[in-house]
Design a protein around this motif. Structure first.
Motif, PDB file in Angstrom:
ATOM      1  N   THR A 146      53.173 -37.068  10.110  1.00 26.60           N
ATOM      2  CA  THR A 146      54.406 -37.191  10.886  1.00 26.60           C
ATOM      3  C   THR A 146      54.496 -38.565  11.538  1.00 26.60           C
ATOM      4  OG1 THR A 146      54.488 -34.811  11.296  1.00 26.60           O
ATOM      5  CG2 THR A 146      55.731 -36.206  12.799  1.00 26.60           C
ATOM      6  N   ALA A 147      53.386 -39.043  12.095  1.00 26.70           N
ATOM      7  CA  ALA A 147      53.386 -40.367  12.720  1.00 26.70           C
ATOM      8  C   ALA A 147      53.690 -41.444  11.680  1.00 26.70           C
ATOM      9  CB  ALA A 147      52.044 -40.626  13.389  1.00 26.70           C
ATOM     10  N   PHE A 148      53.110 -41.298  10.491  1.00 32.22           N
ATOM     11  CA  PHE A 148      53.348 -42.284   9.430  1.00 32.22           C
ATOM     12  C   PHE A 148      54.823 -42.331   9.058  1.00 32.22           C
ATOM     13  CE2 PHE A 148      54.012 -43.296   4.977  1.00 32.22           C
ATOM     14  CZ  PHE A 148      53.384 -44.526   4.871  1.00 32.22           C
ATOM     15  N   TRP A 149      55.426 -41.172   8.820  1.00 29.27           N
ATOM     16  CA  TRP A 149      56.813 -41.134   8.363  1.00 29.27           C
ATOM     17  C   TRP A 149      57.787 -41.543   9.459  1.00 29.27           C
ATOM     18  CZ3 TRP A 149      59.244 -40.284   3.683  1.00 29.27           C
ATOM     19  CH2 TRP A 149      58.373 -40.122   2.603  1.00 29.27           C
ATOM     20  N   ARG A 150      57.440 -41.293  10.702  1.00 23.76           N
ATOM     21  CA  ARG A 150      58.334 -41.730  11.783  1.00 23.76           C
ATOM     22  C   ARG A 150      58.308 -43.242  11.951  1.00 23.76           C
ATOM     23  NH1 ARG A 150      57.594 -36.606  16.013  1.00 23.76           N
ATOM     24  NH2 ARG A 150      58.927 -35.216  14.772  1.00 23.76           N
ATOM     25  N   GLY A 151      57.252 -43.877  11.488  1.00 23.06           N
ATOM     26  CA  GLY A 151      57.195 -45.328  11.521  1.00 23.06           C
ATOM     27  C   GLY A 151      57.703 -45.987  10.255  1.00 23.06           C
ATOM     28  N   LEU A 152      57.931 -45.170   9.220  1.00 23.54           N
ATOM     29  CA  LEU A 152      58.299 -45.726   7.907  1.00 23.54           C
ATOM     30  C   LEU A 152      59.656 -46.420   7.885  1.00 23.54           C
ATOM     31  CD1 LEU A 152      57.470 -46.149   4.998  1.00 23.54           C
ATOM     32  CD2 LEU A 152      58.299 -43.838   4.460  1.00 23.54           C
ATOM     33  N   PRO A 153      60.702 -45.896   8.536  1.00 28.10           N
ATOM     34  CA  PRO A 153      61.987 -46.596   8.480  1.00 28.10           C
ATOM     35  C   PRO A 153      61.901 -48.053   8.945  1.00 28.10           C
ATOM     36  CG  PRO A 153      62.330 -44.379   9.280  1.00 28.10           C
ATOM     37  CD  PRO A 153      60.838 -44.576   9.210  1.00 28.10           C
ATOM     38  N   ALA A 154      61.144 -48.321   9.985  1.00 30.24           N
ATOM     39  CA  ALA A 154      61.024 -49.695  10.477  1.00 30.24           C
ATOM     40  C   ALA A 154      60.279 -50.568   9.474  1.00 30.24           C
ATOM     41  CB  ALA A 154      60.305 -49.710  11.828  1.00 30.24           C
ATOM     42  N   ARG A 155      59.224 -50.012   8.860  1.00 32.06           N
ATOM     43  CA  ARG A 155      58.489 -50.789   7.858  1.00 32.06           C
ATOM     44  C   ARG A 155      59.360 -51.056   6.632  1.00 32.06           C
ATOM     45  NH1 ARG A 155      54.574 -47.288   9.668  1.00 32.06           N
ATOM     46  NH2 ARG A 155      54.776 -45.897   7.882  1.00 32.06           N
ATOM     47  N   ALA A 156      60.155 -50.068   6.246  1.00 33.74           N
ATOM     48  CA  ALA A 156      61.044 -50.249   5.095  1.00 33.74           C
ATOM     49  C   ALA A 156      62.111 -51.305   5.404  1.00 33.74           C
ATOM     50  CB  ALA A 156      61.695 -48.922   4.727  1.00 33.74           C
ATOM     51  N   ALA A 157      62.728 -51.207   6.570  1.00 35.64           N
ATOM     52  CA  ALA A 157      63.793 -52.149   6.926  1.00 35.64           C
ATOM     53  C   ALA A 157      63.279 -53.584   6.982  1.00 35.64           C
ATOM     54  CB  ALA A 157      64.404 -51.751   8.264  1.00 35.64           C
ATOM     55  N   ALA A 158      62.001 -53.746   7.276  1.00 33.04           N
ATOM     56  CA  ALA A 158      61.426 -55.089   7.380  1.00 33.04           C
ATOM     57  C   ALA A 158      61.391 -55.813   6.035  1.00 33.04           C
ATOM     58  CB  ALA A 158      60.017 -55.015   7.970  1.00 33.04           C
ATOM     59  N   VAL A 159      61.477 -55.057   4.932  1.00 31.00           N
ATOM     60  CA  VAL A 159      61.474 -55.690   3.605  1.00 31.00           C
ATOM     61  C   VAL A 159      62.837 -55.546   2.922  1.00 31.00           C
ATOM     62  CG1 VAL A 159      58.988 -55.391   3.308  1.00 31.00           C
ATOM     63  CG2 VAL A 159      60.545 -53.615   2.453  1.00 31.00           C
ATOM     64  N   ARG A 160      63.852 -55.195   3.697  1.00 32.38           N
ATOM     65  CA  ARG A 160      65.196 -55.026   3.119  1.00 32.38           C
ATOM     66  C   ARG A 160      65.634 -56.277   2.356  1.00 32.38           C
ATOM     67  NH1 ARG A 160      69.505 -51.732   4.986  1.00 32.38           N
ATOM     68  NH2 ARG A 160      68.423 -51.410   6.970  1.00 32.38           N
TER      69      ARG A 160
END
Length: 208
Positions: A146-160
């Protein structure tokens, strides 16, 4: 005596299209089936429509696609997207950029957690290329996941910026409603690779 800590929440994902009978149900059921294999009980995937055909089952060609890829199309009923449904969702995956805008009109706080599904998948592909053999999060599997997936949107957006399509239409999934079999095949061709990318990222980053 200390009271026990609350059980970790599962990751909540919502897929969104227009009628909630063609595209988002396919994404919902196939993501749920795949994520259940990664971490049973770790994810709850649901769907809704911006102008839903409330109470209708998914369209038969969509149900066929779900079965083809090992999902279960049964006991599905379309529902209207509301602010209440969006409350507490960790990730919203829409079928078009227009749907993303409608989600944010209902709840602007979801700005950094709402993506078109094809856009999000491309971002995860970039993350996977950068770190092809990551070590999954350690600790209690449900809490770590859960902690990983809640942080995933920010990590994904960083490589947009590294995942922009040649044409913005490549962010969208075609709407096959009331159209022929070839349009459903096009929907499948656009949607299936995105689902595969998301499930691959989930497997690569499953709790260790």
């Amino acid at each position: 005596m200390e009271s026990p800590s609350p059980a970790p929440e599962h990751v909540r994902i919502l897929t969104v299209c227009t009628g909630n009978i063609c595209r988002s149900p396919v994404a919902e059921r196939l993501l749920q089936a795949g994520l259940d294999q990664v971490l049973p009980g770790g994810f709850v995937v649901a769907s809704a429509g911006t102008r839903a055909m409330v109470g209708d089952p998914m369209q038969p060609p969509s149900a066929d696609i779900v079965r083809t890829f090992g999902g279960n199309p049964q006991e599905f009923a379309a529902r209207q997207l509301t602010g209440k449904i969006l409350r507490g969702v960790d990730l919203v995956l829409t079928m078009t950029s227009g749907h993303r805008g409608e989600v944010l009109q209902l709840d602007a706080s979801l700005l950094k957690r709402t993506f078109t599904i094809r856009e999000f998948a491309r971002m995860l592909d970039v993350l996977d290329e950068r770190d092809p053999a990551p070590q999954g999060p350690a600790g209690d599997p449900l809490a770590a996941n859960t902690a990983f997936w809640r942080g995933l949107p920010a990590r994904a957006a960083a490589v947009r910026h590294l995942s922009l399509p040649a044409d913005s239409s490549e962010n969208d999934i075609i709407d096959p409603y009331r159209r022929g079999p070839e349009t459903y095949r096009q929907m499948e061709d656009e949607l299936a690779p995105a689902i595969v990318s998301i499930l691959r990222h989930a497997r690569l980053n499953a709790p260790s």
